[in-house]
Scaffold this active site. Structure first.
Site, PDB file in Angstrom:
ATOM      1  N   ARG A   1      11.143 -24.002  18.033  1.00 29.40           N
ATOM      2  CA  ARG A   1      11.652 -21.794  17.773  1.00 29.40           C
ATOM      3  C   ARG A   1      10.436 -21.338  17.213  1.00 29.40           C
ATOM      4  O   ARG A   1       8.924 -22.125  17.128  1.00 29.40           O
ATOM      5  CB  ARG A   1      11.717 -21.989  16.534  1.00 29.40           C
TER       6      ARG A   1
ATOM      7  N   GLY B   1      -0.134  -0.108  -6.701  1.00 33.07           N
ATOM      8  CA  GLY B   1       0.471  -0.883  -5.958  1.00 33.07           C
ATOM      9  C   GLY B   1      -0.831  -2.060  -7.025  1.00 33.07           C
ATOM     10  O   GLY B   1      -1.264  -2.367  -7.630  1.00 33.07           O
TER      11      GLY B   1
ATOM     12  N   GLY C   1      -3.043 -22.507  10.799  1.00 28.01           N
ATOM     13  CA  GLY C   1      -2.766 -22.512  12.103  1.00 28.01           C
ATOM     14  C   GLY C   1      -1.790 -22.368  13.497  1.00 28.01           C
ATOM     15  O   GLY C   1      -1.127 -22.233  13.866  1.00 28.01           O
TER      16      GLY C   1
ATOM     17  N   ASP D   1      -8.863  -3.642   1.283  1.00 28.49           N
ATOM     18  CA  ASP D   1      -9.471  -2.604   2.217  1.00 28.49           C
ATOM     19  C   ASP D   1     -10.286  -2.075   2.141  1.00 28.49           C
ATOM     20  O   ASP D   1     -10.077  -0.882   1.923  1.00 28.49           O
ATOM     21  CB  ASP D   1      -7.857  -2.118   2.695  1.00 28.49           C
TER      22      ASP D   1
ATOM     23  N   GLY E   1      -6.067   0.755  -5.910  1.00 29.85           N
ATOM     24  CA  GLY E   1      -6.076   0.638  -5.160  1.00 29.85           C
ATOM     25  C   GLY E   1      -6.648   2.266  -4.931  1.00 29.85           C
ATOM     26  O   GLY E   1      -7.417   2.781  -5.701  1.00 29.85           O
ATOM     27  N   ASP E   2      -7.170   2.670  -3.556  1.00 32.04           N
ATOM     28  CA  ASP E   2      -7.996   3.671  -2.798  1.00 32.04           C
ATOM     29  C   ASP E   2      -7.499   5.150  -3.576  1.00 32.04           C
ATOM     30  O   ASP E   2      -8.125   5.993  -3.675  1.00 32.04           O
ATOM     31  CB  ASP E   2      -7.938   3.524  -1.586  1.00 32.04           C
ATOM     32  N   GLY E   3      -6.032   5.348  -3.809  1.00 33.40           N
ATOM     33  CA  GLY E   3      -5.095   6.537  -4.698  1.00 33.40           C
ATOM     34  C   GLY E   3      -6.041   6.579  -5.690  1.00 33.40           C
ATOM     35  O   GLY E   3      -6.079   7.389  -5.992  1.00 33.40           O
ATOM     36  N   SER E   4      -5.959   5.105  -6.642  1.00 28.38           N
ATOM     37  CA  SER E   4      -6.153   5.363  -7.332  1.00 28.38           C
ATOM     38  C   SER E   4      -7.554   5.887  -8.025  1.00 28.38           C
ATOM     39  O   SER E   4      -7.623   6.411  -8.677  1.00 28.38           O
ATOM     40  CB  SER E   4      -6.039   4.159  -8.407  1.00 28.38           C
TER      41      SER E   4
ATOM     42  N   ARG F   1       3.327   4.983  -9.504  1.00 28.75           N
ATOM     43  CA  ARG F   1       2.538   6.429  -8.615  1.00 28.75           C
ATOM     44  C   ARG F   1       2.916   7.480  -8.986  1.00 28.75           C
ATOM     45  O   ARG F   1       4.219   7.733  -9.913  1.00 28.75           O
ATOM     46  CB  ARG F   1       3.742   6.094  -7.320  1.00 28.75           C
ATOM     47  N   CYS F   2       2.380   8.335  -9.804  1.00 28.40           N
ATOM     48  CA  CYS F   2       2.400   9.587  -9.748  1.00 28.40           C
ATOM     49  C   CYS F   2       2.089  10.382  -9.749  1.00 28.40           C
ATOM     50  O   CYS F   2       0.694  11.080  -9.605  1.00 28.40           O
ATOM     51  CB  CYS F   2       1.386   9.759 -11.515  1.00 28.40           C
TER      52      CYS F   2
ATOM     53  N   ARG G   1      -0.747  -2.562   6.322  1.00 26.72           N
ATOM     54  CA  ARG G   1      -0.701  -1.279   7.158  1.00 26.72           C
ATOM     55  C   ARG G   1      -1.964  -1.056   7.994  1.00 26.72           C
ATOM     56  O   ARG G   1      -1.643  -0.933   8.950  1.00 26.72           O
ATOM     57  CB  ARG G   1      -0.351  -0.755   6.200  1.00 26.72           C
TER      58      ARG G   1
ATOM     59  N   THR H   1      -6.197  -4.863  -5.350  1.00 27.37           N
ATOM     60  CA  THR H   1      -5.053  -4.503  -4.527  1.00 27.37           C
ATOM     61  C   THR H   1      -5.207  -5.605  -3.384  1.00 27.37           C
ATOM     62  O   THR H   1      -5.910  -6.567  -2.889  1.00 27.37           O
ATOM     63  CB  THR H   1      -5.300  -3.373  -3.397  1.00 27.37           C
ATOM     64  N   ILE H   2      -4.223  -6.162  -3.154  1.00 30.40           N
ATOM     65  CA  ILE H   2      -3.690  -7.229  -1.919  1.00 30.40           C
ATOM     66  C   ILE H   2      -4.040  -7.471  -0.939  1.00 30.40           C
ATOM     67  O   ILE H   2      -4.467  -7.981  -0.052  1.00 30.40           O
ATOM     68  CB  ILE H   2      -2.650  -8.242  -2.176  1.00 30.40           C
ATOM     69  N   ASP H   3      -4.470  -6.317  -0.234  1.00 25.50           N
ATOM     70  CA  ASP H   3      -4.717  -5.918   0.920  1.00 25.50           C
ATOM     71  C   ASP H   3      -6.047  -5.714   0.807  1.00 25.50           C
ATOM     72  O   ASP H   3      -6.605  -6.191   2.463  1.00 25.50           O
ATOM     73  CB  ASP H   3      -4.877  -4.338   1.494  1.00 25.50           C
TER      74      ASP H   3
ATOM     75  N   MET I   1       1.821  -8.460   4.768  1.00 27.04           N
ATOM     76  CA  MET I   1       1.247  -7.216   3.978  1.00 27.04           C
ATOM     77  C   MET I   1       0.124  -6.659   5.078  1.00 27.04           C
ATOM     78  O   MET I   1      -0.881  -7.902   5.781  1.00 27.04           O
ATOM     79  CB  MET I   1       1.378  -6.900   3.042  1.00 27.04           C
TER      80      MET I   1
HETATM   81  P1  ADP Z   1      -3.003   2.448  -4.624  1.00 31.93           P
HETATM   82  O1  ADP Z   1      -4.431   2.759  -5.339  1.00 31.93           O
HETATM   83  O2  ADP Z   1      -3.082   1.433  -4.736  1.00 31.93           O
HETATM   84  O3  ADP Z   1      -3.796   2.766  -2.979  1.00 31.93           O
HETATM   85  P2  ADP Z   1      -1.564   5.040  -4.354  1.00 31.93           P
HETATM   86  O4  ADP Z   1      -2.014   5.357  -3.126  1.00 31.93           O
HETATM   87  O5  ADP Z   1      -0.548   5.382  -5.093  1.00 31.93           O
HETATM   88  O6  ADP Z   1      -2.270   3.878  -5.159  1.00 31.93           O
HETATM   89  O7  ADP Z   1      -2.602   6.037  -5.791  1.00 31.93           O
HETATM   90  C1  ADP Z   1      -1.728   5.635  -7.186  1.00 31.93           C
HETATM   91  C2  ADP Z   1      -2.079   6.733  -7.255  1.00 31.93           C
HETATM   92  O8  ADP Z   1      -3.645   7.689  -7.787  1.00 31.93           O
HETATM   93  C3  ADP Z   1      -1.115   8.234  -7.179  1.00 31.93           C
HETATM   94  O9  ADP Z   1       0.320   7.842  -7.348  1.00 31.93           O
HETATM   95  C4  ADP Z   1      -1.701   9.565  -7.801  1.00 31.93           C
HETATM   96  O10 ADP Z   1      -1.464   8.997  -9.085  1.00 31.93           O
HETATM   97  C5  ADP Z   1      -2.968   8.900  -7.870  1.00 31.93           C
HETATM   98  N1  ADP Z   1      -3.481   9.956  -6.921  1.00 31.93           N
HETATM   99  C6  ADP Z   1      -3.185   9.759  -5.721  1.00 31.93           C
HETATM  100  N2  ADP Z   1      -4.453   9.903  -4.552  1.00 31.93           N
HETATM  101  C7  ADP Z   1      -5.041  11.121  -5.331  1.00 31.93           C
HETATM  102  C8  ADP Z   1      -5.291  12.451  -5.272  1.00 31.93           C
HETATM  103  N3  ADP Z   1      -5.613  12.239  -3.787  1.00 31.93           N
HETATM  104  N4  ADP Z   1      -5.377  13.277  -6.021  1.00 31.93           N
HETATM  105  C9  ADP Z   1      -5.008  13.123  -7.038  1.00 31.93           C
HETATM  106  N5  ADP Z   1      -4.470  11.854  -7.548  1.00 31.93           N
HETATM  107  C10 ADP Z   1      -4.446  11.241  -6.418  1.00 31.93           C
END
Ligand code: ADP
Length: 328
Positions: free
Chosen positions: A167, A15, A190, A134, A106-109, A76-77, A176, A130-132, A174
Site C-alpha cells: 500500500r 492548545g 523513513g 513554531d 503558544g503565540d496566541g497566549s 480559548r477565551c 498548519r 505547543t506541540i508545533d 499536525m
Molecule cells: P495558542 O496560545 O496555543 O497559540 P490561541 O491562539 O488560541 O492559542 O490563543 C490562546 C488565547 O490567547 C486566546 O483564546 C485568547 O484568550 C488569547 N489571545 C490570543 N490572541 C489575542 C489577542 N490578539 N489579544 C488578546 N488576547 C489574545
C-alpha cells in the site's frame, strides 16, 4: 534573591501540550523554594476573568510530572481579546494580590500576555508550550518531542500494514504553518516523501518521486504530509490525485489528528519543562518581564515576547537535504 514579587500566578492557555503539567509543577515548586506564594489560575485567561484562582503549594503538584494535558485546564477565551475582558482579568489579579503572571502557551497566549502587560504595566513571562515547535526564540517548545514520538510510533504501525498489502499510505500530521513535526517524523519513520508548509514540492514532483520509488523496487511507501502543506490540497485530494496515476498501489489515507497532542510527556519534555519553569520564576525575581524563556544549545535564554510572536522558527534545510538523499 530580593524582589518586590511576593506572589506569582500561573496558567496554561491555548492548545494543550504534553509537559505543561511538568512546567506548572516547576513554577509552583520554584516559588516554594524561593519562599514566595503561588496561585494557579484555571482555564487560562477565562479563569482570570472569572476569578478561578487557587493557592498552590509544593505538595499540590505531586504526581503530575508524568501526566499529559494540563491539570489547570486550558481554554480559548474570546473575552480576553477585548479591553473590557482584560480589565476584568486585571481586577482578579489585584484582588488576589498577584504580582506577576507565568503564561504557559503558544503565540496566541503570548500576544494576550503582551497586551495585558502593556495595558496595566503588569509583569508577565511566557513559557512556550505547543506541540508545533513554531515559536521563535527556542529550539524546542514543550510537547514537541512527545508529539514526535507519538507520531513515529503511529507511522511504524502503519508501515507494518503498508508492507503487508503493497500500500501507499498518506499520513497527515499536525502543522498548519510549520513543518517541524512532518519533517522530523518523516525522516525518523523513513518516509519516502515529506510535504511541508514551508516548501512547495508540487504534486508532479511527488508523482515523479513515487514513480521512481516504484521502479527502484519499492512495493509500499509512506508519504508524510503536514496539515498546512503548500500544495493547497488536503491529504484526501492529494491521495486521489496520486491514485489516478499510480494504479498499482492501493492508496490509503491516515489522519493522525488529536492523538498527537496527548499522552505522557517524554523525558526530554519533562526536563525541558522543569528547566523552563525554574528559569521563569528566577527571571521574574530578577526583575524580567515581557519575555519568553527558551532553550538554545542547551542553555536557557530569554527573548522579548514580541520577537517570540513575530519571529518565524525556521525549518532546518539540512533535514530537507537528508530526506531527499535517503528517499533514493
Ligand atoms: P495558542 O496560545 O496555543 O497559540 P490561541 O491562539 O488560541 O492559542 O490563543 C490562546 C488565547 O490567547 C486566546 O483564546 C485568547 O484568550 C488569547 N489571545 C490570543 N490572541 C489575542 C489577542 N490578539 N489579544 C488578546 N488576547 C489574545
Amino acid at each position: 534573591m530580593s524582589s518586590n514579587i511576593k506572589k506569582i500566578g500561573v496558567l496554561t492557555s491555548g492548545g494543550d501540550a504534553p509537559g505543561m503539567n511538568a512546567a506548572v509543577r516547576a513554577v509552583v515548586r520554584s516559588c516554594s523554594y524561593f519562599s514566595i506564594d503561588c496561585v494557579a489560575i484555571y482555564k487560562g485567561y477565562q479563569g482570570l476573568i472569572d476569578d478561578q484562582v487557587k493557592p498552590m503549594s509544593a505538595r499540590g503538584v505531586n504526581n503530575i510530572i508524568n501526566r499529559g494535558g494540563t491539570v489547570l485546564k486550558t481554554a480559548r477565551c474570546l473575552e480576553f481579546i477585548t479591553p473590557e475582558g482584560r480589565l476584568k482579568a486585571f481586577k482578579t489579579v489585584q484582588k488576589h494580590k498577584i504580582d506577576a503572571l507565568v503564561v504557559i502557551g503558544g503565540d496566541g497566549s503570548f500576544t494576550g500576555a503582551m497586551i495585558f502587560q502593556s495595558e496595566f504595566n503588569f509583569p508577565v513571562i511566557g513559557i512556550p508550550g505547543t506541540i508545533d515547535n513554531d515559536i521563535f526564540g527556542t529550539s524546542h517548545t514543550i510537547g514537541y518531542d512527545t508529539a514526535l514520538n507519538t507520531v513515529i510510533e503511529a507511522i511504524d504501525k502503519i508501515r507494518d500494514t503498508a508492507i503487508s498489502h503493497n500500500r501507499l499510505f498518506f499520513v497527515e500530521v499536525m502543522g498548519r504553518d510549520a513543518g517541524h513535526i512532518a519533517l522530523n517524523t518523516g525522516i525518523g519513520a523513513g518516509a519516502e516523501e515529506i510535504l511541508i508548509p514551508e516548501e512547495n514540492m508540487g504534486l508532479d514532483r511527488l508523482l515523479e518521486s513515487l514513480k521512481k520509488s516504484e521502479k527502484s523496487g519499492k512495493s509500499s511507501s509512506i508519504v508524510v504530509i503536514a496539515e498546512g502543506d503548500k500544495t493547497g490540497k488536503n491529504v484526501f485530494e492529494i491521495a486521489e490525485y496520486v491514485e489516478k496515476y499510480l494504479p498499482h498501489y492501493e492508496v490509503r489515507v491516515s489522519v493522525l489528528g488529536h492523538i498527537q497532542r496527548g499522552g505522557s510527556p517524554s523525558c526530554f519534555d519533562r526536563v525541558l519543562a522543569s528547566r523552563m519553569g525554574v528559569f521563569a520564576v528566577e527571571s521574574i525575581l530578577n526583575g524580567k518581564s515581557n519575555v519568553m524563556v527558551g532553550v538554545e544549545n542547551e542553555n536557557m535564554i530569554l527573548s522579548p515576547l514580541e520577537k517570540a510572536i513575530k519571529g518565524k522558527s525556521k525549518i532546518n534545510n539540512d533535514l530537507i537535504r537528508v530526506s531527499e538523499i535517503l528517499s533514493v
